[in-house]
Design a protein around this motif. Sequence first.
Motif, short mmCIF file in Angstrom:
data_model
loop_
_atom_site.label_atom_id
_atom_site.label_comp_id
_atom_site.label_asym_id
_atom_site.label_seq_id
_atom_site.Cartn_x
_atom_site.Cartn_y
_atom_site.Cartn_z
N ILE A 102 -14.71 7.88 1.55
CA ILE A 102 -14.19 6.76 1.07
C ILE A 102 -13.20 7.05 -0.18
O ILE A 102 -13.47 8.03 -0.93
CB ILE A 102 -15.08 5.81 0.59
N HIS A 103 -12.44 6.15 -0.30
CA HIS A 103 -11.54 6.47 -1.59
C HIS A 103 -11.46 5.36 -2.50
O HIS A 103 -12.34 4.23 -2.39
CB HIS A 103 -10.02 6.49 -0.96
N ASP A 104 -11.07 5.52 -3.89
CA ASP A 104 -10.84 4.48 -4.60
C ASP A 104 -10.17 3.19 -4.09
O ASP A 104 -9.23 3.38 -3.32
CB ASP A 104 -10.05 4.72 -5.82
N PRO A 105 -10.89 2.23 -4.30
CA PRO A 105 -10.30 0.87 -3.41
C PRO A 105 -8.69 0.67 -4.02
O PRO A 105 -8.24 0.33 -2.91
CB PRO A 105 -10.97 -0.20 -4.34
N MET A 106 -8.18 1.03 -4.95
CA MET A 106 -6.90 0.79 -5.13
C MET A 106 -5.95 1.65 -4.26
O MET A 106 -4.55 1.53 -4.04
CB MET A 106 -6.36 0.80 -6.66
N LYS A 107 -6.54 2.82 -3.89
CA LYS A 107 -5.71 3.57 -3.10
C LYS A 107 -5.41 2.83 -1.46
O LYS A 107 -4.37 3.12 -1.17
CB LYS A 107 -6.44 4.93 -2.71
N TYR A 108 -6.39 2.32 -0.95
CA TYR A 108 -6.31 1.37 0.17
C TYR A 108 -5.06 0.43 0.15
O TYR A 108 -4.20 0.34 0.57
CB TYR A 108 -7.60 0.88 0.56
N VAL A 109 -5.20 -0.07 -0.94
CA VAL A 109 -4.36 -1.35 -1.45
C VAL A 109 -3.13 -0.72 -1.45
O VAL A 109 -2.00 -1.17 -0.80
CB VAL A 109 -4.73 -2.24 -2.79
N LYS A 110 -2.80 0.25 -2.25
CA LYS A 110 -1.30 1.03 -2.40
C LYS A 110 -1.02 1.58 -1.22
O LYS A 110 0.36 1.27 -1.04
CB LYS A 110 -1.46 2.17 -3.73
N ASP A 111 -1.69 2.14 -0.19
CA ASP A 111 -1.15 2.63 1.03
C ASP A 111 -0.74 1.57 1.85
O ASP A 111 0.28 1.85 2.41
CB ASP A 111 -2.33 3.44 1.63
N ILE A 112 -1.57 0.51 2.07
CA ILE A 112 -1.10 -0.68 2.80
C ILE A 112 0.19 -1.27 2.14
O ILE A 112 1.05 -1.67 3.01
CB ILE A 112 -2.16 -1.69 2.84
N ARG A 113 0.55 -1.55 0.93
CA ARG A 113 1.62 -1.92 0.49
C ARG A 113 2.75 -1.12 0.60
O ARG A 113 4.05 -1.40 1.04
CB ARG A 113 1.40 -2.39 -1.16
N LYS A 114 2.51 0.29 0.22
CA LYS A 114 3.51 1.30 0.67
C LYS A 114 4.25 1.27 2.28
O LYS A 114 5.50 1.28 2.61
CB LYS A 114 3.03 2.66 0.38
#
Length: 262
Positions: A102-114
């Motif tokens: 698992i990653h830091d929650p904001m990594k998932y958010v940043k990846d999806i936005r990117k």
Amino acid sequence: MEDHYFIYLSFNNQAEGWRLPVNPESIEISEEGQGKTYNIVGKGGGTEETRAGEINVIQSPRLKTVSFSSFFPSKSHNYPFIVQGIPELTPNPKYLYLRDGIHDPMKYVKDIRKWMETKHPIRFMYIVRRGREDGKLDNVSDRDLNFPASIEKFEWKEVAGSPGDIEYTLSLKEYVFYSARNVQPVVNAKGETVLVQQQPARPDEGVMLETHTFQDGDSLTKISTKYYGDSARAREIQELNGISDSEVEGIQNGAVLRLPPK
């Protein structure tokens, strides 16, 4: 035996991506037909036309839509229900990104936005495996879903009462690759000129970046393999960036390397 569910999102021909760490309670999948109805008019017993009735013309189905809600857990919360990877997928070099856990929650958010900003499709994989008494997992392929998709909607918020967790809702729509087909004149065996439609190029989800930022664990060989599928172009990357043989092992983290075109 109990079924196990795994959901993966990946991008750029699966060069990057991750497994959802917490499975949604439910997934809404919509598959609709696209029939059109017409009123057929025919001749009646006299000279005037009469309506023969309504018919339905079946056309290709509409694109699938998928939507679900879950949350990205903070690493500080050791939840027992976090999903583990599928054994036969994670050792595969094509899925190396899945080994990270698992990653830091904001990594998932940043990846999806990117991924949304690139205007390129991602790949959605919903995989079902059935547990066996010996602890291994059997394939249940008739329930799997695997298709490219566009991100239509992404909403997220931090969870009150669970610091660090991020709740989200994600909506995806199936993506179909399309391209114009060339038509070329060809002389057949009878000496006649006919038009032949050429096959379109094979769909490619890859997004060729122009640069790569050097990070821990990187090497020119790994970078070549990541972007081109093999290590043969490491030398080309080296020459394009003016890196001497003595400097290859000393490339600093944060260095921005230009990438040759595919």
